[in-house]
Design a protein around this motif. Structure first.
Motif, PDB file in Angstrom:
ATOM      1  N   MET A  27      41.676 -23.606  92.092  1.00  0.00           N
ATOM      2  CA  MET A  27      41.155 -24.584  93.052  1.00  0.00           C
ATOM      3  C   MET A  27      41.160 -25.989  92.463  1.00  0.00           C
ATOM      4  O   MET A  27      41.411 -26.964  93.181  1.00  0.00           O
ATOM      5  N   PHE A  28      40.914 -26.100  91.166  1.00  0.00           N
ATOM      6  CA  PHE A  28      40.978 -27.414  90.526  1.00  0.00           C
ATOM      7  C   PHE A  28      42.375 -28.009  90.680  1.00  0.00           C
ATOM      8  O   PHE A  28      42.537 -29.193  90.986  1.00  0.00           O
ATOM      9  N   ALA A  29      43.414 -27.179  90.468  1.00  0.00           N
ATOM     10  CA  ALA A  29      44.791 -27.665  90.579  1.00  0.00           C
ATOM     11  C   ALA A  29      45.118 -28.054  92.015  1.00  0.00           C
ATOM     12  O   ALA A  29      45.785 -29.073  92.260  1.00  0.00           O
ATOM     13  N   ALA A  30      44.680 -27.250  92.979  1.00  0.00           N
ATOM     14  CA  ALA A  30      44.942 -27.577  94.381  1.00  0.00           C
ATOM     15  C   ALA A  30      44.278 -28.893  94.761  1.00  0.00           C
ATOM     16  O   ALA A  30      44.878 -29.732  95.465  1.00  0.00           O
ATOM     17  N   ASP A  31      43.053 -29.101  94.302  1.00  0.00           N
ATOM     18  CA  ASP A  31      42.364 -30.357  94.597  1.00  0.00           C
ATOM     19  C   ASP A  31      43.074 -31.538  93.958  1.00  0.00           C
ATOM     20  O   ASP A  31      43.186 -32.619  94.556  1.00  0.00           O
ATOM     21  N   LEU A  32      43.554 -31.358  92.735  1.00  0.00           N
ATOM     22  CA  LEU A  32      44.275 -32.431  92.053  1.00  0.00           C
ATOM     23  C   LEU A  32      45.525 -32.815  92.843  1.00  0.00           C
ATOM     24  O   LEU A  32      45.895 -33.994  92.919  1.00  0.00           O
ATOM     25  N   GLU A  56      50.804 -31.299  83.199  1.00  0.00           N
ATOM     26  CA  GLU A  56      51.263 -32.583  82.673  1.00  0.00           C
ATOM     27  C   GLU A  56      50.097 -33.532  82.432  1.00  0.00           C
ATOM     28  O   GLU A  56      50.023 -34.188  81.384  1.00  0.00           O
ATOM     29  N   ARG A  57      49.179 -33.594  83.380  1.00  0.00           N
ATOM     30  CA  ARG A  57      48.085 -34.560  83.240  1.00  0.00           C
ATOM     31  C   ARG A  57      47.140 -34.199  82.100  1.00  0.00           C
ATOM     32  O   ARG A  57      46.653 -35.085  81.396  1.00  0.00           O
ATOM     33  N   PHE A  58      46.915 -32.890  81.877  1.00  0.00           N
ATOM     34  CA  PHE A  58      45.877 -32.510  80.928  1.00  0.00           C
ATOM     35  C   PHE A  58      46.410 -31.880  79.644  1.00  0.00           C
ATOM     36  O   PHE A  58      45.631 -31.411  78.823  1.00  0.00           O
ATOM     37  N   GLY A  59      47.714 -31.876  79.469  1.00  0.00           N
ATOM     38  CA  GLY A  59      48.270 -31.419  78.208  1.00  0.00           C
ATOM     39  C   GLY A  59      48.181 -29.927  77.979  1.00  0.00           C
ATOM     40  O   GLY A  59      48.065 -29.475  76.834  1.00  0.00           O
ATOM     41  N   PHE A  60      48.264 -29.130  79.053  1.00  0.00           N
ATOM     42  CA  PHE A  60      48.246 -27.678  78.894  1.00  0.00           C
ATOM     43  C   PHE A  60      49.602 -27.190  78.394  1.00  0.00           C
ATOM     44  O   PHE A  60      50.628 -27.835  78.594  1.00  0.00           O
ATOM     45  N   ASP A  61      49.596 -26.033  77.784  1.00  0.00           N
ATOM     46  CA  ASP A  61      50.821 -25.480  77.212  1.00  0.00           C
ATOM     47  C   ASP A  61      51.489 -24.457  78.121  1.00  0.00           C
ATOM     48  O   ASP A  61      52.469 -23.826  77.715  1.00  0.00           O
ATOM     49  N   VAL A 285      31.598 -26.515  81.214  1.00  0.00           N
ATOM     50  CA  VAL A 285      32.843 -27.175  81.614  1.00  0.00           C
ATOM     51  C   VAL A 285      32.627 -28.150  82.764  1.00  0.00           C
ATOM     52  O   VAL A 285      33.041 -29.308  82.689  1.00  0.00           O
ATOM     53  N   ARG A 286      31.988 -27.694  83.834  1.00  0.00           N
ATOM     54  CA  ARG A 286      31.809 -28.595  84.976  1.00  0.00           C
ATOM     55  C   ARG A 286      30.607 -29.519  84.824  1.00  0.00           C
ATOM     56  O   ARG A 286      30.690 -30.726  85.110  1.00  0.00           O
ATOM     57  N   ASN A 287      29.489 -28.975  84.359  1.00  0.00           N
ATOM     58  CA  ASN A 287      28.252 -29.754  84.348  1.00  0.00           C
ATOM     59  C   ASN A 287      27.947 -30.403  83.008  1.00  0.00           C
ATOM     60  O   ASN A 287      26.996 -31.188  82.914  1.00  0.00           O
ATOM     61  N   GLY A 288      28.703 -30.076  81.976  1.00  0.00           N
ATOM     62  CA  GLY A 288      28.462 -30.670  80.664  1.00  0.00           C
ATOM     63  C   GLY A 288      29.226 -31.964  80.485  1.00  0.00           C
ATOM     64  O   GLY A 288      29.767 -32.550  81.420  1.00  0.00           O
ATOM     65  N   THR A 289      29.265 -32.423  79.240  1.00  0.00           N
ATOM     66  CA  THR A 289      30.009 -33.624  78.883  1.00  0.00           C
ATOM     67  C   THR A 289      31.214 -33.237  78.037  1.00  0.00           C
ATOM     68  O   THR A 289      31.295 -32.116  77.522  1.00  0.00           O
ATOM     69  N   PRO A 321      34.755 -32.904  86.095  1.00  0.00           N
ATOM     70  CA  PRO A 321      35.258 -34.248  85.775  1.00  0.00           C
ATOM     71  C   PRO A 321      36.540 -34.185  84.944  1.00  0.00           C
ATOM     72  O   PRO A 321      36.672 -33.339  84.064  1.00  0.00           O
ATOM     73  N   GLU A 322      37.466 -35.071  85.229  1.00  0.00           N
ATOM     74  CA  GLU A 322      38.738 -35.043  84.519  1.00  0.00           C
ATOM     75  C   GLU A 322      38.548 -35.235  83.023  1.00  0.00           C
ATOM     76  O   GLU A 322      39.289 -34.660  82.215  1.00  0.00           O
ATOM     77  N   ALA A 323      37.560 -36.045  82.624  1.00  0.00           N
ATOM     78  CA  ALA A 323      37.319 -36.240  81.191  1.00  0.00           C
ATOM     79  C   ALA A 323      36.990 -34.915  80.511  1.00  0.00           C
ATOM     80  O   ALA A 323      37.367 -34.699  79.349  1.00  0.00           O
TER      81      ALA A 323
END
Length: 341
Positions: A27-32, A56-61, A285-289, A321-323
């Motif tokens: 779902m994260f990818a679909a939203d992106l 590509e955006r997040f440097g996954f392998d 992951v979602r709610n942390g920093t 968050p993308e960060a």
């Protein structure tokens, strides 16, 4: 060294320059990609482009064809409910095998017959064409317990283990034969590795797992290996009591969910098993920093290295968050798999 080579080096127990990065995104990818999730699960072109953009955006392998657990069930003829922007689900109130006698009449669907399995195969093919040898391409199938739950109903299947062992064995055999055909077609389409999702297996105890689930997962994994593929075994939930047995399956990667301490998983599976995970998808992951994510990954790295892949316990949730997502690759870039701090 390409991203694909980094993963393959680790899976062959070599020493890549850094840990691979392989979080699950759906779902994260679909939203992106700014498309409703219904499009993601029904149109291989949307899935492929969303995966490519995310990697590509997040440097996954890697890129993955994972989307939802109902593809095989759909092609068997199960009632599946679709929603505009949520994952489809098998309708347990109208389970295909509510009447167990239907099982004897079920036929294996054709993975290339134009159904939802065919759509995933086309997605794998599109991903392979687009990434070449730069990224690992992951296909996906349902494990025996998960597929049985989709066809029979999750609540009903749990009582079947006690009430009708022969039915369980017949149903698991059918599910695995279908998964084998589906996996082979994805490998032929260009998949390097097949993910096996068997979340329902986390709900059974170690005795039931060993007697009923393990032999069928083993057959599926052995056939994938014989066909030249690698395996990522993903059983969501608390697998603390069965993770040691899971290591005997010889899947190249075992995902570890957040409720299982990584140190326990490492002790139970031994030093050579490649483990992936296991950050809490919501709390961390979602709610942390991004700093909390790096700290949590460092703990996983210390517990599981050198045979460790960076990821969360399960899917990265939509709304993260993308960060925070960038923090996965940033952590990997600064750490050697062979030298945990």
């Amino acid at each position: 060294m390409t991203s694909k080579a980094i993963v393959e080096t680790l899976l062959s127990h070599g020493t890549p320059p850094r840990p691979p990065v392989m979080p699950i995104t759906m779902m994260f990818a679909a939203d992106l990609f700014q498309r409703p999730y219904r499009d993601y699960v029904t149109d291989f072109r949307v899935l492929a482009e969303a995966q490519l953009r995310t990697a590509e955006r997040f440097g996954f392998d890697y890129v993955s064809a994972i989307s939802d657990p109902a593809r095989e069930a759909s092609d068997f003829g199960a009632s599946v409910r679709f929603f505009q922007d949520q994952p489809p689900v098998a309708d347990e109130c109208n389970a295909l095998l509510a009447d167990k006698t239907v099982l004897a009449r079920l036929k294996l669907p054709d993975p290339l017959g134009g159904g939802r399995m065919h759509d995933r195969i086309r997605g794998v093919e599109r991903l392979r064409q687009r990434v070449g040898d730069s990224l690992l391409v992951e296909g996906w199938v349902e494990g025996p317990c998960a597929e049985a739950a989709d066809l029979r109903g999750i609540n009903t299947i749990m009582t079947d283990f006690f009430d009708d062992e022969s039915f369980i064995e017949d149903l698991f055999s059918l599910a695995v034969e279908n998964a084998i055909a589906f996996a082979r077609r994805q490998l032929e389409a260009g998949a390097d590795i097949i993910g096996i999702g068997d979340a329902a297996a986390s709900l059974v105890g170690p005795e039931i797992y060993e007697q009923f689930v393990f032999p069928y997962e083993k057959r599926l994994i052995d056939v994938i290996h014989a066909a030249g593929g690698k395996v990522r075994l993903h059983i969501c939930g608390n697998i603390s009591a069965i993770v040691g047995k899971m290591a005997e399956l010889a899947a190249e990667i075992v995902d570890v969910d957040s409720m299982v301490p990584m140190a326990h998983a490492r002790a139970a599976t031994g030093p050579r098993q490649v483990l992936l995970g296991n950050l809490d998808p919501v709390a961390v992951v979602r709610n942390g920093t991004s700093g909390q994510i790096r700290d949590a990954l460092l703990e996983c790295h210390r517990a599981a290295a050198p045979n460790y892949i960076v990821g969360a316990g399960c899917e990265i949730p939509r709304g993260t968050p993308e960060a925070n997502v960038h923090a996965f690759a940033q952590f990997a870039a600064s750490h050697s798999p062979a030298l945990p701090e």
